[in-house]
Design an enzyme around this catalytic site. Structure first.
Site, PDB file in Angstrom:
ATOM      1  N   GLU A 167      96.656  37.158  54.002  1.00 31.08           N
ATOM      2  CA  GLU A 167      96.524  37.238  52.697  1.00 31.08           C
ATOM      3  C   GLU A 167      96.255  38.647  52.030  1.00 31.08           C
ATOM      4  O   GLU A 167      96.099  38.758  50.993  1.00 31.08           O
ATOM      5  CB  GLU A 167      95.875  36.090  52.214  1.00 31.08           C
TER       6      GLU A 167
ATOM      7  N   GLU B  24      80.440  22.757  30.825  1.00 34.81           N
ATOM      8  CA  GLU B  24      80.250  23.870  31.372  1.00 34.81           C
ATOM      9  C   GLU B  24      81.537  24.666  31.270  1.00 34.81           C
ATOM     10  O   GLU B  24      81.836  25.837  31.514  1.00 34.81           O
ATOM     11  CB  GLU B  24      79.842  23.903  32.791  1.00 34.81           C
TER      12      GLU B  24
ATOM     13  N   HIS C 255      96.756  23.292  48.273  1.00 33.98           N
ATOM     14  CA  HIS C 255      96.098  24.467  49.263  1.00 33.98           C
ATOM     15  C   HIS C 255      95.100  24.902  48.888  1.00 33.98           C
ATOM     16  O   HIS C 255      94.167  24.640  49.526  1.00 33.98           O
ATOM     17  CB  HIS C 255      97.235  25.548  49.111  1.00 33.98           C
TER      18      HIS C 255
HETATM   19 ZN   LIG Z   1      94.273  29.080  52.343  1.00 27.90          ZN
END
Ligand SMILES: [Zn+2]
Length: 274
Positions: free
Chosen positions: A118, A171, A212
């Site tokens: 990534e 919050e 994900h």
């Molecule tokens: Zn991931």
């Protein structure tokens, strides 16, 4: 290198974050990756001017504004639970060339390891976020369970998702008044999702990948992790209540809360603010 990288505070901080995220159950198997942009002082103190790159790679999408920057990055295929045991294998430092079009490994990633798959997403996110916040340091990705679960139940319309989050806990609007960026499901890795995430980071510090996980950025690991914790707590409550709340915070209460803390919630989410 001037000093032993292994003994530096920023490396210790990153190792601790990896362990914490693993213990929270948000980094199963190979899930989770992060990148930390080193400060000029850290580069001066620990890297200096004499260092040698071992391996060099091209970036498909150059990041011109990251030229000459140094990043500490997690390795591809490295479980977060293992980072502590051998940081020199599971972490590495990369340096981008002047144009931000190539990078070379200057420390770590021993035994042939490479930066996380990534990495393009991380660098694009840093590139865009730095233009909004010149002090941004970290981009962090992990798999918070309830946040992911919520993307199976709640509709995936960004404004509606933000409004639900804000209504679940006082919050939320205080911690992320700008809201949350929500992408459609996309293939992860070295593709369009990196660019789309970076575009979201222009407006948001949190970007959700449905089904994900989450990306968060910040000026410190505490900031990025705090954002994820806050989202995850609200999502946990949402899942516990099965999204069937009889009451939650009203639009008026959200506005009242934000005003009390001198914050301006993102426009277009709640009625009074549209
Ligand atoms: Zn991931």
């Amino acid at each position: 290198m001037k000093k032993q990288i292994l003994k530096t505070p920023f490396l210790e901080e990153i190792i601790n974050v990896c362990s914490t995220i693993y213990k929270l159950g948000w980094a199963e198997n190979h899930a989770g990756n992060l990148s930390y942009r080193m400060t000029a002082q850290e580069v001066e103190a620990y890297i200096g001017k004499e260092w040698g790159g071992t391996r060099k790679y091209n970036l498909e999408k150059p990041c011109s504004k990251l030229g000459n920057q140094f990043f500490l990055v997690t390795a591809s295929g490295s479980p977060f639970r293992n980072v502590r045991h051998d940081p020199e294998v599971h972490l590495g430092i990369i340096h981008l060339n002047e144009k931000g079009s190539t990078y070379e490994i200057i420390w770590g990633f021993r035994d042939g390891r490479q930066p996380t798959s990534e990495l393009p997403t991380h660098l694009l996110c840093h590139h865009e976020r730095l233009q909004v916040d010149p002090n941004n340091r970290i981009v962090l990705h992990c798999h918070p369970t309830y946040t992911i679960a919520m993307t199976f139940i709640h509709n995936l319309e960004q404004e509606a998702f933000i409004k639900t989050m804000w209504s679940l806990n006082s919050e939320c609007v205080l911690v992320f008044p700008e809201g949350i960026g929500l992408l459609p499901w996309m293939v992860c890795g070295n593709g369009q999702i990196g660019w789309e995430s970076a575009m979201k980071m222009k407006e948001f510090r949190i970007v959700l990948w449905p089904h994900h996980g989450i990306f968060a950025c910040g000026q410190s690991t505490d900031q990025a992790l705090g954002l994820i914790e806050t989202v995850e707590k609200a999502a946990h409550v949402y899942i516990l209540t099965e999204g069937k709340t009889n009451q939650c915070m009203t639009d008026e209460q959200i506005v009242e809360l934000a005003h009390a803390f001198d914050l301006k919630p993102r426009e277009g989410i709640i009625e009074e603010n549209k």
